[in-house]
Design a protein around this motif. Structure first.
Motif, PDB file in Angstrom:
ATOM      1  N   GLU A  26       0.859  -1.187   0.000  1.00 59.36           N
ATOM      2  CA  GLU A  26       0.000   0.000   0.000  1.00 59.36           C
ATOM      3  C   GLU A  26       0.893   1.234   0.000  1.00 59.36           C
ATOM      4  OE1 GLU A  26      -3.855   1.713   2.448  1.00 59.36           O
ATOM      5  OE2 GLU A  26      -2.494   0.342   3.459  1.00 59.36           O
ATOM      6  N   HIS A  27       0.534   2.233  -0.789  1.00 58.87           N
ATOM      7  CA  HIS A  27       1.359   3.427  -0.938  1.00 58.87           C
ATOM      8  C   HIS A  27       0.549   4.683  -0.651  1.00 58.87           C
ATOM      9  CE1 HIS A  27       4.400   0.884  -2.724  1.00 58.87           C
ATOM     10  NE2 HIS A  27       3.476   0.398  -3.535  1.00 58.87           N
ATOM     11  N   VAL A  28       1.169   5.631   0.042  1.00 60.66           N
ATOM     12  CA  VAL A  28       0.524   6.906   0.339  1.00 60.66           C
ATOM     13  C   VAL A  28       0.516   7.765  -0.925  1.00 60.66           C
ATOM     14  CG1 VAL A  28       0.703   9.035   1.672  1.00 60.66           C
ATOM     15  CG2 VAL A  28       1.168   6.849   2.771  1.00 60.66           C
ATOM     16  N   THR A  69      -1.278  16.244  15.188  1.00 57.06           N
ATOM     17  CA  THR A  69      -1.623  14.825  15.275  1.00 57.06           C
ATOM     18  C   THR A  69      -2.887  14.482  14.493  1.00 57.06           C
ATOM     19  OG1 THR A  69      -2.789  15.187  17.366  1.00 57.06           O
ATOM     20  CG2 THR A  69      -0.472  14.528  17.502  1.00 57.06           C
ATOM     21  N   THR A  70      -3.388  15.411  13.696  1.00 55.61           N
ATOM     22  CA  THR A  70      -4.531  15.134  12.826  1.00 55.61           C
ATOM     23  C   THR A  70      -4.004  14.860  11.427  1.00 55.61           C
ATOM     24  OG1 THR A  70      -5.983  16.540  14.142  1.00 55.61           O
ATOM     25  CG2 THR A  70      -6.683  16.046  11.888  1.00 55.61           C
ATOM     26  N   HIS A  71      -4.356  13.697  10.880  1.00 56.20           N
ATOM     27  CA  HIS A  71      -3.852  13.275   9.581  1.00 56.20           C
ATOM     28  C   HIS A  71      -5.010  12.908   8.657  1.00 56.20           C
ATOM     29  CE1 HIS A  71       0.246  12.838  11.209  1.00 56.20           C
ATOM     30  NE2 HIS A  71      -0.355  12.363  12.280  1.00 56.20           N
ATOM     31  N   PHE A  72      -4.969  13.443   7.464  1.00 55.56           N
ATOM     32  CA  PHE A  72      -5.877  13.030   6.394  1.00 55.56           C
ATOM     33  C   PHE A  72      -4.988  12.394   5.336  1.00 55.56           C
ATOM     34  CE2 PHE A  72      -8.077  13.650   2.381  1.00 55.56           C
ATOM     35  CZ  PHE A  72      -9.320  13.112   2.685  1.00 55.56           C
ATOM     36  N   VAL A  73      -5.175  11.088   5.104  1.00 53.68           N
ATOM     37  CA  VAL A  73      -4.275  10.339   4.228  1.00 53.68           C
ATOM     38  C   VAL A  73      -5.088   9.610   3.170  1.00 53.68           C
ATOM     39  CG1 VAL A  73      -2.510   8.536   4.137  1.00 53.68           C
ATOM     40  CG2 VAL A  73      -2.672  10.006   6.155  1.00 53.68           C
ATOM     41  N   ILE A  74      -4.646   9.727   1.941  1.00 50.53           N
ATOM     42  CA  ILE A  74      -5.211   8.940   0.843  1.00 50.53           C
ATOM     43  C   ILE A  74      -4.110   7.999   0.376  1.00 50.53           C
ATOM     44  CG2 ILE A  74      -6.166   8.972  -1.493  1.00 50.53           C
ATOM     45  CD1 ILE A  74      -7.146  11.822  -0.928  1.00 50.53           C
ATOM     46  N   THR A  75      -4.426   6.716   0.362  1.00 54.57           N
ATOM     47  CA  THR A  75      -3.491   5.741  -0.183  1.00 54.57           C
ATOM     48  C   THR A  75      -4.091   5.188  -1.471  1.00 54.57           C
ATOM     49  OG1 THR A  75      -4.395   3.754   0.889  1.00 54.57           O
ATOM     50  CG2 THR A  75      -2.855   5.092   2.185  1.00 54.57           C
ATOM     51  N   GLY A 116      -9.985   7.302  14.697  1.00 50.47           N
ATOM     52  CA  GLY A 116      -9.724   7.247  13.275  1.00 50.47           C
ATOM     53  C   GLY A 116     -10.797   6.494  12.531  1.00 50.47           C
ATOM     54  N   ILE A 117     -10.763   6.697  11.238  1.00 50.88           N
ATOM     55  CA  ILE A 117     -11.686   5.996  10.350  1.00 50.88           C
ATOM     56  C   ILE A 117     -10.944   5.674   9.058  1.00 50.88           C
ATOM     57  CG2 ILE A 117     -12.634   8.114   9.371  1.00 50.88           C
ATOM     58  CD1 ILE A 117     -15.355   6.580   9.258  1.00 50.88           C
ATOM     59  N   ASP A 118     -11.219   4.506   8.511  1.00 51.08           N
ATOM     60  CA  ASP A 118     -10.675   4.092   7.220  1.00 51.08           C
ATOM     61  C   ASP A 118     -11.844   3.816   6.286  1.00 51.08           C
ATOM     62  OD1 ASP A 118      -8.319   4.134   8.576  1.00 51.08           O
ATOM     63  OD2 ASP A 118      -7.816   2.036   8.262  1.00 51.08           O
ATOM     64  N   ILE A 119     -11.745   4.330   5.075  1.00 52.01           N
ATOM     65  CA  ILE A 119     -12.775   4.097   4.071  1.00 52.01           C
ATOM     66  C   ILE A 119     -12.096   3.472   2.861  1.00 52.01           C
ATOM     67  CG2 ILE A 119     -14.576   5.130   2.652  1.00 52.01           C
ATOM     68  CD1 ILE A 119     -14.405   7.583   4.562  1.00 52.01           C
ATOM     69  N   PRO A 120     -12.403   2.217   2.540  1.00 54.03           N
ATOM     70  CA  PRO A 120     -11.819   1.620   1.337  1.00 54.03           C
ATOM     71  C   PRO A 120     -12.281   2.394   0.095  1.00 54.03           C
ATOM     72  CG  PRO A 120     -12.848  -0.052   2.725  1.00 54.03           C
ATOM     73  CD  PRO A 120     -13.242   1.278   3.278  1.00 54.03           C
ATOM     74  N   LEU A 121     -11.370   2.619  -0.835  1.00 55.58           N
ATOM     75  CA  LEU A 121     -11.716   3.367  -2.040  1.00 55.58           C
ATOM     76  C   LEU A 121     -12.854   2.711  -2.805  1.00 55.58           C
ATOM     77  CD1 LEU A 121      -8.206   4.377  -3.444  1.00 55.58           C
ATOM     78  CD2 LEU A 121      -9.785   5.747  -2.075  1.00 55.58           C
ATOM     79  N   ALA A 122     -12.891   1.387  -2.778  1.00 53.50           N
ATOM     80  CA  ALA A 122     -13.927   0.671  -3.521  1.00 53.50           C
ATOM     81  C   ALA A 122     -15.322   0.885  -2.936  1.00 53.50           C
ATOM     82  CB  ALA A 122     -13.598  -0.822  -3.553  1.00 53.50           C
ATOM     83  N   ARG A 123     -15.417   1.354  -1.704  1.00 52.72           N
ATOM     84  CA  ARG A 123     -16.707   1.575  -1.043  1.00 52.72           C
ATOM     85  C   ARG A 123     -17.200   3.010  -1.164  1.00 52.72           C
ATOM     86  NH1 ARG A 123     -18.325  -3.363  -0.794  1.00 52.72           N
ATOM     87  NH2 ARG A 123     -17.133  -4.726   0.557  1.00 52.72           N
ATOM     88  N   ILE A 124     -16.420   3.880  -1.781  1.00 54.68           N
ATOM     89  CA  ILE A 124     -16.798   5.286  -1.887  1.00 54.68           C
ATOM     90  C   ILE A 124     -17.777   5.457  -3.048  1.00 54.68           C
ATOM     91  CG2 ILE A 124     -15.957   7.609  -2.410  1.00 54.68           C
ATOM     92  CD1 ILE A 124     -13.412   6.901  -0.890  1.00 54.68           C
ATOM     93  N   ASN A 125     -18.948   6.056  -2.741  1.00 56.16           N
ATOM     94  CA  ASN A 125     -19.957   6.304  -3.768  1.00 56.16           C
ATOM     95  C   ASN A 125     -19.797   7.670  -4.415  1.00 56.16           C
ATOM     96  OD1 ASN A 125     -21.144   3.834  -3.311  1.00 56.16           O
ATOM     97  ND2 ASN A 125     -22.695   4.642  -1.929  1.00 56.16           N
ATOM     98  N   SER A 126     -19.514   8.686  -3.593  1.00 58.02           N
ATOM     99  CA  SER A 126     -19.366  10.023  -4.149  1.00 58.02           C
ATOM    100  C   SER A 126     -18.389  10.833  -3.313  1.00 58.02           C
ATOM    101  CB  SER A 126     -20.714  10.743  -4.227  1.00 58.02           C
ATOM    102  OG  SER A 126     -21.191  11.036  -2.934  1.00 58.02           O
ATOM    103  N   VAL A 127     -17.802  11.816  -3.985  1.00 55.09           N
ATOM    104  CA  VAL A 127     -16.851  12.719  -3.340  1.00 55.09           C
ATOM    105  C   VAL A 127     -17.273  14.137  -3.702  1.00 55.09           C
ATOM    106  CG1 VAL A 127     -14.433  13.372  -3.100  1.00 55.09           C
ATOM    107  CG2 VAL A 127     -15.023  11.005  -3.621  1.00 55.09           C
ATOM    108  N   GLU A 128     -17.473  14.969  -2.687  1.00 52.88           N
ATOM    109  CA  GLU A 128     -17.870  16.355  -2.914  1.00 52.88           C
ATOM    110  C   GLU A 128     -16.943  17.265  -2.117  1.00 52.88           C
ATOM    111  OE1 GLU A 128     -22.016  17.044  -1.938  1.00 52.88           O
ATOM    112  OE2 GLU A 128     -22.408  14.901  -2.141  1.00 52.88           O
ATOM    113  N   PHE A 129     -16.961  18.535  -2.469  1.00 53.07           N
ATOM    114  CA  PHE A 129     -16.269  19.512  -1.649  1.00 53.07           C
ATOM    115  C   PHE A 129     -17.127  20.752  -1.528  1.00 53.07           C
ATOM    116  CE2 PHE A 129     -14.906  20.652  -5.886  1.00 53.07           C
ATOM    117  CZ  PHE A 129     -14.915  22.032  -5.890  1.00 53.07           C
TER     118      PHE A 129
END
Length: 172
Positions: A12-14, A84-90, A105-118
């Motif tokens: 797995e790579h950051v 000590t707050t980290h937002f990481v996308i691998t 913390g929370i981990d969200i697998p990329l395959a489970r993401i339905n939508s991304v908004e900002f």
């Protein structure tokens, strides 16, 4: 500083590692300046009084103690929380870790993401920050505030999610 390798899975790579936007530290920095100025002013005033040196030393110690408590509470603690707050996308997941004494913390697998908004206001746009909203298959949307360069992070995450579709990590 890269994200610790010991929390990553094998191969797995950051892709992206961010702390919250530096703007979160402006109020603590201003409070540090105000507390230091007030302590210096009061200590200077105490020096002009015709008191015994022991009394002046005691008052200076009290001023220093109050200043130290205020600085630790209003400036150092927020900085350590920011650090000590980290937002990481691998290449496999989105990770969010925060907390100094008690870590969460929370981990969200990329395959489970339905939508991304900002979302970002005019001031957020001027400071180049915003809120990233990720909706996964199993949960209500999660909002991550004060993400630096939120539009670029949104685009990067969208492309990572799109690249994951069709791999063995994607749901069938």
């Amino acid at each position: 500083m890269g994200y610790p390798e010991n929390v990553l899975a094998k191969d797995e790579h950051v892709v992206l590692h961010r702390h919250p936007h530096w703007g979160r530290l402006t109020v603590p920095a201003l409070l540090l300046i105000v507390a230091s100025t007030a302590a210096a002013f009061i200590a200077g005033y105490v020096n002009t009084l015709n008191w015994e040196s022991n009394a002046k030393n005691t008052v200076h110690l009290v001023i220093a103690g109050i200043w130290l408590i205020l600085v630790l509470w209003l400036a150092v603690w927020p900085f350590l929380n920011w650090w000590t707050t980290h937002f990481v996308i691998t290449d496999r997941r989105v990770m969010y870790r925060h907390g100094l004494v008690t870590r969460q913390g929370i981990d969200i697998p990329l395959a489970r993401i339905n939508s991304v908004e900002f979302r970002h206001s005019l001031i957020d746009r001027m400071l180049r920050t915003g809120t990233l909203i990720i909706e996964s298959a199993a949960q209500d949307p999660l909002e991550f505030e004060d993400i630096p360069n939120v539009e670029r992070v949104h685009s990067l995450l969208y492309h990572e999610v799109f690249d994951t579709v069709g791999t063995e990590e994607a749901p069938s």
